[in-house]
Design a protein around this motif. Sequence first.
Motif, PDB file in Angstrom:
ATOM      1  N   LYS A  40     -23.147 -64.310 -25.280  1.00 15.18           N
ATOM      2  CA  LYS A  40     -21.958 -64.114 -24.447  1.00 15.18           C
ATOM      3  C   LYS A  40     -22.181 -62.946 -23.493  1.00 15.18           C
ATOM      4  O   LYS A  40     -22.407 -61.820 -23.918  1.00 15.18           O
ATOM      5  CB  LYS A  40     -20.738 -63.848 -25.334  1.00 15.18           C
ATOM      6  CG  LYS A  40     -20.371 -65.029 -26.221  1.00 15.18           C
ATOM      7  CD  LYS A  40     -19.117 -64.755 -27.031  1.00 15.18           C
ATOM      8  CE  LYS A  40     -18.719 -65.953 -27.870  1.00 15.18           C
ATOM      9  NZ  LYS A  40     -17.492 -65.679 -28.677  1.00 15.18           N
ATOM     10  N   TYR A  41     -22.088 -63.230 -22.208  1.00 19.33           N
ATOM     11  CA  TYR A  41     -22.326 -62.197 -21.202  1.00 19.33           C
ATOM     12  C   TYR A  41     -21.327 -61.055 -21.314  1.00 19.33           C
ATOM     13  O   TYR A  41     -21.681 -59.891 -21.105  1.00 19.33           O
ATOM     14  CB  TYR A  41     -22.250 -62.802 -19.794  1.00 19.33           C
ATOM     15  CG  TYR A  41     -23.496 -63.536 -19.364  1.00 19.33           C
ATOM     16  CD1 TYR A  41     -24.450 -63.962 -20.282  1.00 19.33           C
ATOM     17  CD2 TYR A  41     -23.719 -63.826 -18.023  1.00 19.33           C
ATOM     18  CE1 TYR A  41     -25.585 -64.636 -19.884  1.00 19.33           C
ATOM     19  CE2 TYR A  41     -24.860 -64.509 -17.610  1.00 19.33           C
ATOM     20  CZ  TYR A  41     -25.785 -64.916 -18.552  1.00 19.33           C
ATOM     21  OH  TYR A  41     -26.914 -65.588 -18.148  1.00 19.33           O
ATOM     22  N   ASP A  42     -20.045 -61.378 -21.585  1.00 25.01           N
ATOM     23  CA  ASP A  42     -19.050 -60.306 -21.647  1.00 25.01           C
ATOM     24  C   ASP A  42     -19.328 -59.354 -22.799  1.00 25.01           C
ATOM     25  O   ASP A  42     -18.948 -58.170 -22.753  1.00 25.01           O
ATOM     26  CB  ASP A  42     -17.632 -60.868 -21.748  1.00 25.01           C
ATOM     27  CG  ASP A  42     -17.424 -61.775 -22.954  1.00 25.01           C
ATOM     28  OD1 ASP A  42     -18.431 -62.170 -23.579  1.00 25.01           O
ATOM     29  OD2 ASP A  42     -16.260 -62.093 -23.267  1.00 25.01           O
ATOM     30  N   ASP A  92     -22.359 -57.243 -21.551  1.00 23.43           N
ATOM     31  CA  ASP A  92     -21.944 -56.354 -20.468  1.00 23.43           C
ATOM     32  C   ASP A  92     -21.495 -54.987 -20.982  1.00 23.43           C
ATOM     33  O   ASP A  92     -21.445 -54.018 -20.204  1.00 23.43           O
ATOM     34  CB  ASP A  92     -20.805 -56.985 -19.661  1.00 23.43           C
ATOM     35  CG  ASP A  92     -21.291 -58.111 -18.758  1.00 23.43           C
ATOM     36  OD1 ASP A  92     -22.512 -58.242 -18.562  1.00 23.43           O
ATOM     37  OD2 ASP A  92     -20.433 -58.870 -18.252  1.00 23.43           O
ATOM     38  N   HIS A 114     -31.812 -65.625 -24.484  1.00 24.72           N
ATOM     39  CA  HIS A 114     -30.468 -65.312 -24.005  1.00 24.72           C
ATOM     40  C   HIS A 114     -30.438 -63.965 -23.290  1.00 24.72           C
ATOM     41  O   HIS A 114     -29.793 -63.823 -22.244  1.00 24.72           O
ATOM     42  CB  HIS A 114     -29.484 -65.303 -25.174  1.00 24.72           C
ATOM     43  CG  HIS A 114     -29.337 -66.618 -25.861  1.00 24.72           C
ATOM     44  ND1 HIS A 114     -28.740 -67.708 -25.259  1.00 24.72           N
ATOM     45  CD2 HIS A 114     -29.721 -67.036 -27.096  1.00 24.72           C
ATOM     46  CE1 HIS A 114     -28.742 -68.733 -26.102  1.00 24.72           C
ATOM     47  NE2 HIS A 114     -29.339 -68.356 -27.208  1.00 24.72           N
ATOM     48  N   TRP A 119     -29.478 -63.172 -19.241  1.00 24.25           N
ATOM     49  CA  TRP A 119     -28.464 -62.181 -18.846  1.00 24.25           C
ATOM     50  C   TRP A 119     -29.066 -61.129 -17.927  1.00 24.25           C
ATOM     51  O   TRP A 119     -28.456 -60.763 -16.909  1.00 24.25           O
ATOM     52  CB  TRP A 119     -27.877 -61.541 -20.099  1.00 24.25           C
ATOM     53  CG  TRP A 119     -27.005 -60.346 -19.862  1.00 24.25           C
ATOM     54  CD1 TRP A 119     -25.742 -60.341 -19.318  1.00 24.25           C
ATOM     55  CD2 TRP A 119     -27.315 -58.981 -20.158  1.00 24.25           C
ATOM     56  NE1 TRP A 119     -25.259 -59.046 -19.267  1.00 24.25           N
ATOM     57  CE2 TRP A 119     -26.200 -58.199 -19.774  1.00 24.25           C
ATOM     58  CE3 TRP A 119     -28.431 -58.358 -20.716  1.00 24.25           C
ATOM     59  CZ2 TRP A 119     -26.180 -56.813 -19.932  1.00 24.25           C
ATOM     60  CZ3 TRP A 119     -28.408 -56.981 -20.885  1.00 24.25           C
ATOM     61  CH2 TRP A 119     -27.297 -56.219 -20.492  1.00 24.25           C
ATOM     62  N   SER A 136     -27.821 -60.994 -14.016  1.00 26.21           N
ATOM     63  CA  SER A 136     -26.982 -59.823 -13.759  1.00 26.21           C
ATOM     64  C   SER A 136     -27.741 -58.699 -13.070  1.00 26.21           C
ATOM     65  O   SER A 136     -27.152 -57.644 -12.801  1.00 26.21           O
ATOM     66  CB  SER A 136     -26.398 -59.298 -15.080  1.00 26.21           C
ATOM     67  OG  SER A 136     -25.765 -60.306 -15.824  1.00 26.21           O
TER      68      SER A 136
END
Length: 237
Positions: free
Chosen positions: A61-63, A66, A91, A95, A99
């Motif tokens: 999960k990117y969030d 982050d 993964h 990211w 990003s």
Amino acid sequence: MSSIHFIGGEKGGVGKSLTTRLLAQYFIDRGVAFAGFDTDQSHGTFSRFYTEFTAPLNVEKYDSLDAILETAETYPDTQILVDLAAQTGKHLNQWIEESDVFGIFAELNRPAYLWHVMDDGADSMFLLNKLLEQQPKGVQVVIVQNHGRGEDFSNFEQSATYRKAQEQGAHFVTLKKLQPNLMQKVDFSNLSFWAAANNRDLMSIAERKRVGVWLDSNYTQFDQFLSMESHRLGETL
């Protein structure tokens, strides 16, 4: 200036969480502020021993990932440690690429390090070679030869991969071996390394001394690496 440290190696059982725990204890004992992140959803070894310093991450999960960037921006004087579980590279790399993570670190003036923890087997060397082929520009690789997971690194040190690492400016750290029964006692007792070296109720005087000697030996490796990096960064800024 504080750095971002990704502690990985992709292969399971080579001592990634051990290295992260050691580096965390080193920062604590040296009075250096740090924040830790643990990507291991099943075991969470790093967070189990250093709960108050560590938050969980979900690499899918990117969030969640982050949070590393937000911490880097919000706390510029805090070292960041990310304990990478085995097989998280796919993964994480997605990211990082989408990003422009290392670009963000550069904008924040935060040096980034990829720590490759390895045993003395061929798989660790092959995975390192892959890392070196894909090494992002401006990111330093730190190679950890964990003698707790193998005592004969001669094949690696005579390999083309080793020479490639030297040519690309990789740093080399050797982790000394702690007596296996003692390491097992530390882990089963859920002790931080500081507690293992100081807890009179659970550890004998000889055990406390052995842990202390082991810590000092490994801290010397970290001192040398970080002092060299401080000097290098001071010259380039």
